[in-house]
Design an enzyme around this catalytic site. Structure first.
Site, PDB file in Angstrom:
ATOM      1  N   TYR A  67      21.084  45.013  41.939  1.00 43.14           N
ATOM      2  CA  TYR A  67      21.426  46.352  41.463  1.00 43.14           C
ATOM      3  C   TYR A  67      21.537  47.286  42.649  1.00 43.14           C
ATOM      4  O   TYR A  67      20.668  47.303  43.513  1.00 43.14           O
ATOM      5  CB  TYR A  67      20.340  46.884  40.513  1.00 43.14           C
ATOM      6  CG  TYR A  67      20.853  47.024  39.110  1.00 43.14           C
ATOM      7  CD1 TYR A  67      21.868  47.927  38.817  1.00 43.14           C
ATOM      8  CD2 TYR A  67      20.358  46.225  38.079  1.00 43.14           C
ATOM      9  CE1 TYR A  67      22.377  48.036  37.540  1.00 43.14           C
ATOM     10  CE2 TYR A  67      20.869  46.328  36.796  1.00 43.14           C
ATOM     11  CZ  TYR A  67      21.880  47.235  36.529  1.00 43.14           C
ATOM     12  OH  TYR A  67      22.386  47.339  35.270  1.00 43.14           O
ATOM     13  N   GLU A  69      22.884  50.840  42.270  1.00 40.63           N
ATOM     14  CA  GLU A  69      23.423  52.128  41.788  1.00 40.63           C
ATOM     15  C   GLU A  69      23.357  53.154  42.903  1.00 40.63           C
ATOM     16  O   GLU A  69      22.360  53.232  43.633  1.00 40.63           O
ATOM     17  CB  GLU A  69      22.625  52.617  40.580  1.00 40.63           C
ATOM     18  CG  GLU A  69      23.036  51.931  39.291  1.00 40.63           C
ATOM     19  CD  GLU A  69      22.296  52.471  38.081  1.00 40.63           C
ATOM     20  OE1 GLU A  69      21.566  53.472  38.201  1.00 40.63           O
ATOM     21  OE2 GLU A  69      22.461  51.867  37.005  1.00 40.63           O
ATOM     22  N   ASP A 213      49.354  54.533  41.125  1.00 39.04           N
ATOM     23  CA  ASP A 213      48.644  53.308  40.765  1.00 39.04           C
ATOM     24  C   ASP A 213      49.488  52.163  41.322  1.00 39.04           C
ATOM     25  O   ASP A 213      50.468  51.737  40.716  1.00 39.04           O
ATOM     26  CB  ASP A 213      48.496  53.226  39.241  1.00 39.04           C
ATOM     27  CG  ASP A 213      47.816  51.944  38.791  1.00 39.04           C
ATOM     28  OD1 ASP A 213      47.605  51.049  39.627  1.00 39.04           O
ATOM     29  OD2 ASP A 213      47.488  51.845  37.584  1.00 39.04           O
ATOM     30  N   THR A 239      44.386  47.680  41.712  1.00 41.16           N
ATOM     31  CA  THR A 239      43.612  46.474  41.469  1.00 41.16           C
ATOM     32  C   THR A 239      43.603  45.681  42.772  1.00 41.16           C
ATOM     33  O   THR A 239      44.440  45.907  43.651  1.00 41.16           O
ATOM     34  CB  THR A 239      44.244  45.613  40.354  1.00 41.16           C
ATOM     35  OG1 THR A 239      45.622  45.407  40.658  1.00 41.16           O
ATOM     36  CG2 THR A 239      44.119  46.276  38.995  1.00 41.16           C
ATOM     37  N   LYS A 242      45.872  41.275  42.408  1.00 43.57           N
ATOM     38  CA  LYS A 242      47.290  40.944  42.194  1.00 43.57           C
ATOM     39  C   LYS A 242      47.890  40.559  43.556  1.00 43.57           C
ATOM     40  O   LYS A 242      47.381  39.646  44.183  1.00 43.57           O
ATOM     41  CB  LYS A 242      47.971  42.102  41.489  1.00 43.57           C
ATOM     42  CG  LYS A 242      47.351  42.288  40.086  1.00 43.57           C
ATOM     43  CD  LYS A 242      47.846  43.483  39.314  1.00 43.57           C
ATOM     44  CE  LYS A 242      47.057  43.576  38.008  1.00 43.57           C
ATOM     45  NZ  LYS A 242      47.316  44.829  37.282  1.00 43.57           N
ATOM     46  N   ARG A 248      38.877  39.969  41.031  1.00 44.17           N
ATOM     47  CA  ARG A 248      39.318  40.845  39.931  1.00 44.17           C
ATOM     48  C   ARG A 248      38.545  42.153  40.012  1.00 44.17           C
ATOM     49  O   ARG A 248      37.344  42.185  39.772  1.00 44.17           O
ATOM     50  CB  ARG A 248      39.026  40.211  38.574  1.00 44.17           C
ATOM     51  CG  ARG A 248      39.452  38.771  38.417  1.00 44.17           C
ATOM     52  CD  ARG A 248      39.496  38.384  36.955  1.00 44.17           C
ATOM     53  NE  ARG A 248      40.495  39.184  36.300  1.00 44.17           N
ATOM     54  CZ  ARG A 248      41.809  38.983  36.392  1.00 44.17           C
ATOM     55  NH1 ARG A 248      42.273  37.986  37.095  1.00 44.17           N
ATOM     56  NH2 ARG A 248      42.654  39.776  35.786  1.00 44.17           N
TER      57      ARG A 248
HETATM   58  C1  LIG Z   1      46.834  45.447  36.177  1.00 46.74           C
HETATM   59  C2  LIG Z   1      46.975  46.911  36.161  1.00 46.74           C
HETATM   60  C3  LIG Z   1      45.913  47.752  35.766  1.00 46.74           C
HETATM   61  C4  LIG Z   1      44.654  47.270  35.080  1.00 46.74           C
HETATM   62  O1  LIG Z   1      43.896  46.350  35.676  1.00 46.74           O
HETATM   63  P1  LIG Z   1      42.740  45.553  34.911  1.00 46.74           P
HETATM   64  O2  LIG Z   1      41.901  45.061  36.028  1.00 46.74           O
HETATM   65  O3  LIG Z   1      43.422  44.509  34.108  1.00 46.74           O
HETATM   66  O4  LIG Z   1      42.001  46.521  34.038  1.00 46.74           O
HETATM   67  C5  LIG Z   1      46.094  49.119  35.891  1.00 46.74           C
HETATM   68  N1  LIG Z   1      47.241  49.631  36.356  1.00 46.74           N
HETATM   69  C6  LIG Z   1      48.295  48.857  36.704  1.00 46.74           C
HETATM   70  C7  LIG Z   1      49.543  49.484  37.192  1.00 46.74           C
HETATM   71  C8  LIG Z   1      48.190  47.471  36.614  1.00 46.74           C
HETATM   72  O5  LIG Z   1      49.236  46.716  36.944  1.00 46.74           O
END
Ligand SMILES: *Cc1c(COP(=O)(O)O)cnc(C)c1O
Length: 436
Positions: A67, A69, A213, A239, A242, A248
């Protein structure tokens, strides 16, 4: 193994020694089959990748017990010395990788990183702008079924009907009309470059905070294969699993000190409790990998491979939305073949090619059926495929789709068997986790 807790003090207890196969054969069997699936099928899901052994090891490390926090040097728990080491390294590496002043590496996922930005920047009911889901936007950018669409007031922008490119005139007009507090650029199924400077000009005109994003393209940004959202965007989320090829998870980046307190407070204690320190450690490892010169080669190769795949699909009679790709991904429009995205996803899976059905712009079919599939090259590029292999994959996809076009959703069993054989050969030539 005895369930008597006193056996835990026995150094020979299975608790300390049993591997997963011994402790839990059912889960071990599923993990083994998942490994074989990743090794034996070609992964074309644009949001997936294949993380390194080092990233997997950090994710499976003893930091899972900890933990922490709070933030480095300001924790609510004791024993955080090494948690501080990994989180500080993750922050410093993220800043270096993306060339920005501040980073929060604690968001547990992509959805949570965006929720944190909403919590920091908006009040419930506030208006914000994002790319429409039907044009390639993400659920968390204002979908009516997502918290972003339920608790806030989303106004969306989309792509033009002919060129299928983001309509910057409409973005400007919508922003002037609705005066959003926040404008989001970035999406999940948009294969062209983002004009961050144009978004900046619109955000300045209406006094909005500009969020990018960059979840899908962050590996390309890190490797210099897509322009950076900095310095144009105020806040950048991504994220890490990807094209960036980490565990993840999510991160938030920014340049202006004025955002530091609201964003950090929004992640913790606003939204989350203890950060997943094993995942923070794995993020640090992934950032180190992405800082290495080889990652630039990887990122450029992803784009080169996507162009090769798109060209091959087009030569084999399939239409690519917007006529091509500038990044790692593409949408294939199956309308002219009278094949649904749902049938294509299933048929390709039978042929050991994994992808997802996806709506195309102005799709007339439901999101459960769709008229398209989305394809991406990050995972295949990780296993070593180059343009030659991706041209072949385009040919294989077209063969399966032609079988579906001719025979309906059951497809052509003979074609699918022949494709499986060629997939098996490609997978054997470019192994994944070869020692596992
Ligand atoms: C994949 C994605 C997310 C969300 O990611 P998770 O880890 O699945 O919650 C948010 N924004 C965009 C543009 C994404 O491609």
């Amino acid at each position: 193994m005895s369930t008597n807790p006193s056996t835990l003090t026995d150094p020979m207890s299975g608790f300390w020694h049993d591997d997963l196969a011994t402790a839990d054969p059912e889960i071990a069997a599923a993990v083994g089959k998942e490994l074989a699936r990743q090794q034996d099928k070609i992964e074309l899901i644009a949001s997936e990748n294949i993380a390194s052994k080092a990233v997997l090891e950090a994710t499976g490390s003893v930091f899972t017990n900890k933990y922490a926090e709070g933030y480095p040097g300001k924790r609510y728990y004791g024993g955080c010395d090494y948690a501080d080491v990994v989180e500080t390294l993750a922050i410093e590496r993220a800043k270096q990788l993306f060339g920005c002043n501040f980073a929060n590496v604690q968001p547990n996922s992509g959805s949570q990183m965006n929720q944190a930005v909403f919590l920091a920047m908006l009040e419930p009911g506030d208006t914000f702008m994002g790319l429409d889901l039907n044009s390639g936007g993400h659920l968390t950018h204002g979908s009516p079924v997502n918290m972003s669409g339920k608790w806030f007031n989303p106004v969306s922008y989309g792509v033009t009907e002919g060129e299928e490119l983001i309509d910057m005139d409409a973005v400007a007009a919508t922003a002037r009309e609705h005066k959003p507090k926040l404008i989001i650029c970035g999406g999940t199924a948009y294969s062209r470059q983002w004009d961050f400077a144009a978004f900046r000009a619109i955000a300045d005109e209406v006094g909005a905070v500009l969020l990018c994003d960059m979840s899908h393209i962050s590996g390309l940004v890190a490797g210099g294969a897509h322009p950076s959202p900095f310095p144009h965007c105020d806040i950048v989320t991504s994220t890490t699993h990807k094209s960036l090829r980490g565990p993840r998870s999510g991160i938030i980046l920014w340049n202006d000190e004025k955002f530091t307190k609201p964003l950090n407070m929004a992640v913790f204690p606003g939204l989350q409790g203890g950060p997943l320190m094993h995942v923070v450690a794995a993020k640090a490892v992934a950032f180190k990998e992405a800082l290495a010169p080889e990652f630039k080669t990887y990122a450029h190769r992803i784009v080169e491979n996507a162009r090769a795949l798109a060209a091959s699909l087009e030569e084999n009679g399939l239409r690519i939305v917007s006529g091509g790709t500038d990044n790692h991904s593409m949408l294939v429009d199956l309308t002219a073949k009278d094949v649904t995205g749902k049938a294509a996803e299933a048929g390709l899976d039978r042929a050991w090619l994994t992808c997802n059905k996806n709506g195309i712009p102005f799709d007339t079919r439901s999101p459960f059926v769709t008229s398209g599939i989305r394809l991406g090259t990050p995972a295949g590029t990780t296993r070593g495929f180059g343009p030659l292999e991706f041209r072949q994959i385009g040919q294989l996809i077209a063969e399966v789709v032609d079988g579906l076009s001719k025979n309906g959703p059951e497809g052509d069993a003979q074609i699918e068997e022949s494709v499986r054989g060629r997939v098996a050969k490609l997978c054997a030539d470019f192994p994944v986790y070869p020692e596992s």
